[in-house]
Design a protein around this motif. Sequence first.
Motif, PDB file in Angstrom:
ATOM      1  N   PHE A  98       0.795  -1.225   0.000  1.00 42.22           N
ATOM      2  CA  PHE A  98       0.000   0.000   0.000  1.00 42.22           C
ATOM      3  C   PHE A  98       0.831   1.281   0.000  1.00 42.22           C
ATOM      4  N   ILE A 144       8.643  -5.634  10.940  1.00 43.13           N
ATOM      5  CA  ILE A 144       7.179  -5.537  10.945  1.00 43.13           C
ATOM      6  C   ILE A 144       6.711  -4.868  12.239  1.00 43.13           C
ATOM      7  N   SER A 180       4.072  -4.096   5.242  1.00 38.55           N
ATOM      8  CA  SER A 180       2.793  -4.817   5.206  1.00 38.55           C
ATOM      9  C   SER A 180       3.002  -6.273   4.790  1.00 38.55           C
ATOM     10  N   ASN A 181       2.480  -6.649   3.614  1.00 38.61           N
ATOM     11  CA  ASN A 181       2.599  -8.036   3.172  1.00 38.61           C
ATOM     12  C   ASN A 181       3.744  -8.239   2.180  1.00 38.61           C
ATOM     13  N   GLN A 302       6.472 -13.311  15.761  1.00 39.10           N
ATOM     14  CA  GLN A 302       5.692 -12.177  15.277  1.00 39.10           C
ATOM     15  C   GLN A 302       4.842 -12.640  14.090  1.00 39.10           C
ATOM     16  N   ARG A 303       3.610 -12.178  14.044  1.00 36.68           N
ATOM     17  CA  ARG A 303       2.786 -12.536  12.894  1.00 36.68           C
ATOM     18  C   ARG A 303       3.388 -11.915  11.630  1.00 36.68           C
ATOM     19  N   GLN A 305       3.407 -12.041   6.944  1.00 37.50           N
ATOM     20  CA  GLN A 305       2.666 -12.445   5.755  1.00 37.50           C
ATOM     21  C   GLN A 305       3.591 -13.168   4.784  1.00 37.50           C
TER      22      GLN A 305
END
Lengths: 651, 182
Positions: A98, A144, A180-181, A302-303, A305
């Motif tokens: 983004f 992140i 982000s991802n 950590q989460r 993507q």
Amino acid sequence: MRYAETGFNLEIDLSRGSIERVETDPRLTPLHLGGQGTAAKILWDRVPPELDPFSPDNLLIFSTGLLHGTPVPGANRTAVNTFSPQTNFYSHSLFGGFFGPELKHAGYDKIIIRGKSSDLVYLWIHDDKVEIRDATHLRGKGAIETGALIKEELKEPEAQVAAIGLAGENRVYMSTIEHSNSSASRGVGVIMGDKKLKAIAVRGTKDINVARPAELFEICDRQYREIYDNPNCGCVFRHEDDESWHINNFAWGNARERRKGMWTQEREAEWAATTRKYTVRWTSCYNCPKDCHISIAYPGRQRYQLKCYSKLTYSMAAYEELDFNYSILGLTQEYGLDGFTTPQLLAFAVELYEAGILTDQDMPGFPATTAERFFWLVEKIARREGIGDVLANGVYWAARQIGKGAEEFDHNTMKKFEQVPLKLSMVNFPYFLMYATGEKMNITQIEGSYPQVPIADREEREEFVAGWEAAPERFKRWFLDWEPREHQSIEASVNIADWNETMHYIDDTIGTCAFLSSFRGQFGGRPPYHIYNLPQFVSCATGMELDDSDLWKIAARNRNLIRALNIRRGLRRSDEKPPEDHWKKRDPEMEQKMLDAYYEFKGWNSEGIPTRKTLEALSLEYVADDFEQRGILPEGEGTPLQEAVQRAGNR
Amino acid sequence: MNDQKVTKNVKEIKVDLDKCIGCRACEIACSAFHSRPRFGATNPARSRIRVVIDELNDVYVPIRAGDYTPAECTGRHKYTINGKEYNECSFCGVSCPSRDYFKEPDSGLPLKCDMCEEDPTLSEPWCVQVCRCDCLTYVEREELVEAEDEPRGEMELGLESLMNKYGVEKVLDAVARVSSKR
């Protein structure tokens, strides 16, 4: 009024702490479009070839694509360009998400960063308000995690953040910029870390004007639906449990061997269950209906993507099951390490240890299992501790620093850069050309429009060609005549390499995702964007009237300008070869014929240097002048006779 | 007050949070549809639907612009749904001072979703039409409601909001003062 672009760049000097909003030259847009194209022009004008990539005067440029912030679906890839300390050549990276569209809405086409900060800082861009802020409290934080912390301290949940992790801070060569991802790989994080820039946060609320809004919105609305319905675009593996494509065709360990028979139904079921266990959600990038990323929750990490083939790279390098990959990615993405090159570096180090070249003295406490070794190495590399300080320079340099025969284990780099772990049998000439002559260091950024293999069944082949709207006529002819186990002709090979790279050069300027365009045509031949429909999107957005041949020419101009950046830094024919063992069966004589033909097709001399004639035809006279001044091109070069003489002399 | 019941057409957008992929096409479509000239510019900051995203906590919640309020609420509720924690604000469509959502970025004036009921009314709001992953779906149903008295005109609405702001007395005083000068 400027359409589609904002007409302003943000110039940041981190040494002086200065911030300027600079109007751009509108004449550059029809010449280079935007993104990587205009970034290359800035690098040409402002970074002399003698400059060390770690010099404060090296630039780090974040470029939006020309179509970011317009309704064009999938226009969201931000380009990052600089010069790499690993290759000493031009460095090109892209990341989705983004960031680019947000930057455009803040009122800027690019962020151009020069200088070096004395301590860690981050940049906060909120429309017209731009600040360089202290980031010492973020030192050592994950890439992140940093994004989340910055949004919280600014109280701006809508800000978009691109950040480096520990690896970038420590100038590890394979460090990434995470957002982000998405990740920007191929060696740009190291320069961000060198400049002591921890992150860039951006929030934009301004309009972007387009030239023919109603028409553009209508075609975009249709295109968005088409992309959703089209099974041949996006990451086609994202919802697949069948990993046989990568598992069977790509090499394991330090790019050593293909493991046939490894992929079984039982393993597929096991790995599918592993993925289900950690999957939280599939996510997409800005204004794209393809959900190519998986949000992963791995216990204790950590989460993050997941994207693309990095789902498998660590497991394949370590000969481990899939669970290992999900676990280590949770760590490496936080450290900001490239998921393509890092696994190969780790496997290389393990091989050196097993061969006795690296010993317990170099690696005190080196564990016994490969999985544990990988984790051990990652910690050392991200911190540049002990042997990690050597390995952090990448396989090529580490091999030479270590010596004692370590060079022999560096078998999968090209132009000093780690390549995709592919070891194949018979040389494929279009691929030979793309590997040898590409400026982007990774084949995935070059290949993609022409299928990798022929279709055996004649009827199926005809059907494929009949609906192949993306392809110029000549490619349809070549593909129709292409039988299994046959080579493509010199003419076809040269053209295929040219078409493949051209489509990427277009994406890189307008910001559209390769998964909808330049990378996707090779599988199924039905990419949503192609050379024949892209002009309409660009025209409606910018008001520039152009057609497919104009677009092709702009791509060629950018291709040659970027080539020139590397030529000026010393790139020559002798550098242009794929990893020695990439194919088992080579054909050196034919390969050189191919290279000659490709150079000729491109209008380059026998050293791969664009001639004055070529440069002038692309309005790049200033490059030719510079080449002549530096003695890279002899004055008055470019006549056919001279070229023939030179070619004969070089043999 | 009359106590007659009448049927009213109720329009709803249903949101399936599990299906959102965070592409923000709804924001882009909304801002384009409501820009003047129509489709003239896309700008999520002007959208009347926003996707509240918190990637690390897997929060993906499209919310639509509702009423305006001049004051912040306490916003202190935390909701746990299927083991996931959400802020109260994540579900709130109010245009309020505590955040940037649903305000024209230039003027700060509040934005409100009109379900694309402009002329001609769309069969489905634009955000729903572009949502290919079916996170947003459109439902129309009929509901029996008490018939309202005469619909209030613009003047009544205007007077009412003046009274809300200044109190009845001040408004009456002002009316008397201004009319005496005429």
